[in-house]
Write an enzyme that holds these catalytic residues in place. Structure first.
Site: not given
Ligand code: C5P
Length: 321
Positions: A17, A175
């Site tokens: 994406k 995501d």
């Molecule tokens: O959810 P995901 O594992 O992709 O997120 C990775 C990191 O990115 C999270 O631990 C967080 O630090 C940050 N994040 C965030 N806000 C979001 C998505 C991700 O702070 N909406």
């Protein structure tokens, strides 16, 4: 002659994406950031092979039986490199073991379907999407495994609907739910609330991976966002409906005008090389980076920093739902 249909094995593409728009509305009490982002799948894709089979007796009781093979394409002239698997702990590493999101997705599905004690899964992942690149490769791979297992569930004796995929996807990463749907979607919350919206005209884009990854948590950590304002939740329904027709039939000039990415500045603070690379106004960052993109198929002007850094822009195309 085509081979007979096989109800125990599926080979699917897991598309990358880009973020057409990414606004950080504020920091939440749980540490995540509340987003309003528009995601678009593109034609760069990993390949995921998923097979359902009986559980092997050699696997210790209670442990899920998921076998995983990671394959890498030999780099061709036209593709960005896949992440390197050296055990350096950086964001470009694609785990070749149970830490990989595809394995975690299969374990989550087997557990939710109550099949851990009788069904095993074989996964073969061929990486083409670079890791730590803001292209959602790992999330797409995980969503594709969930979709494949759902489609193969009758082979495991599941009659009727299988487990609800949305909560499984949301627990794997912010995501992942988007990739259950694909195409063009407005994503809110930490990214896991997905509203499919009218798609722009199919469009060309140029993508460049600058050769280094950017870890997403570091970019959010460098953002220093204010706390989420109380009116955000009140305003959200109106904003979602405004986005619902903003992109319908849009061309690349319109997409370019709509572009915004609040993660550009923190990404520059995490990797100073991005300051120069993002200095041309038409060069954009996907998500938390490091992938750069331009709309259309015209390479960046010879004076842009990307030319000086001899960045290789590769032509891609948007991919519909
Ligand atoms: O959810 P995901 O594992 O992709 O997120 C990775 C990191 O990115 C999270 O631990 C967080 O630090 C940050 N994040 C965030 N806000 C979001 C998505 C991700 O702070 N909406």
């Amino acid at each position: 002659m085509s081979s007979p249909p096989d109800d125990t094995r599926l080979v699917l593409e897991a598309p990358a994406k880009i973020n057409l728009y990414l606004e950080v509305a504020g920091r939440r009490p749980d540490g995540f950031h509340e987003l309003v982002t528009v995601l678009q799948t593109i034609d760069l894709a990993d390949r995921v092979e998923v097979s359902m089979r009986p559980r092997r007796a050699s696997v210790p009781p209670g442990a899920p039986d998921v076998a995983f093979t990671l394959e890498r394409d030999a780099p061709s002239g036209d593709d960005p490199p896949a992440g390197d698997a050296s055990p350096s702990g950086d964001a470009s590493v694609v785990p070749a073991d149970a830490d990989n999101l595809v394995v975690r997705a299969a374990v989550a599905w087997l557990t939710a379907a109550d099949l851990v004690d009788r069904t095993g899964v074989d996964l073969v992942l061929r990486k083409r999407i670079p890791a730590g690149a803001g292209l959602g490769g790992g999330s797409s791979d995980a969503a594709t495994v969930l979709l494949a297992l759902d489609r193969l569930r009758t082979a495991a004796g599941v009659d009727g609907p299988g487990p609800d995929l949305q909560p499984l996807a949301a627990a794997l990463g912010s995501d992942v739910p988007f990739f259950l749907v694909g195409g063009t979607a407005l994503c809110t919350g930490r990214g896991e609330h997905v509203v499919p919206i009218a798609e722009p005209e199919p469009f060309d884009l140029l993508l460049a991976f600058p050769g280094f990854p950017v870890p997403t948590p570091a970019v959010y950590g460098a953002l220093d966002a204010p706390a989420l304002p109380a009116q955000h939740a009140r305003d959200l329904p109106a904003r979602i409906s405004a986005w619902a027709d903003r992109l319908a039939g849009a061309d690349v000039a319109r997409l370019d005008a709509l572009y915004r990415n609040d993660l550009e500045d923190p990404a520059r603070r995490v990797r100073s090389e991005l300051v120069d690379l993002l200095s041309a106004p038409d060069i954009h960052l996907s998500g938390s980076g490091s992938t750069l993109f331009l709309y259309g198929s015209q390479p960046p002007s010879p004076r842009s920093a990307c030319r000086h850094a001899s960045m290789r822009f590769v032509r891609h195309r948007s991919r519909k739902r």
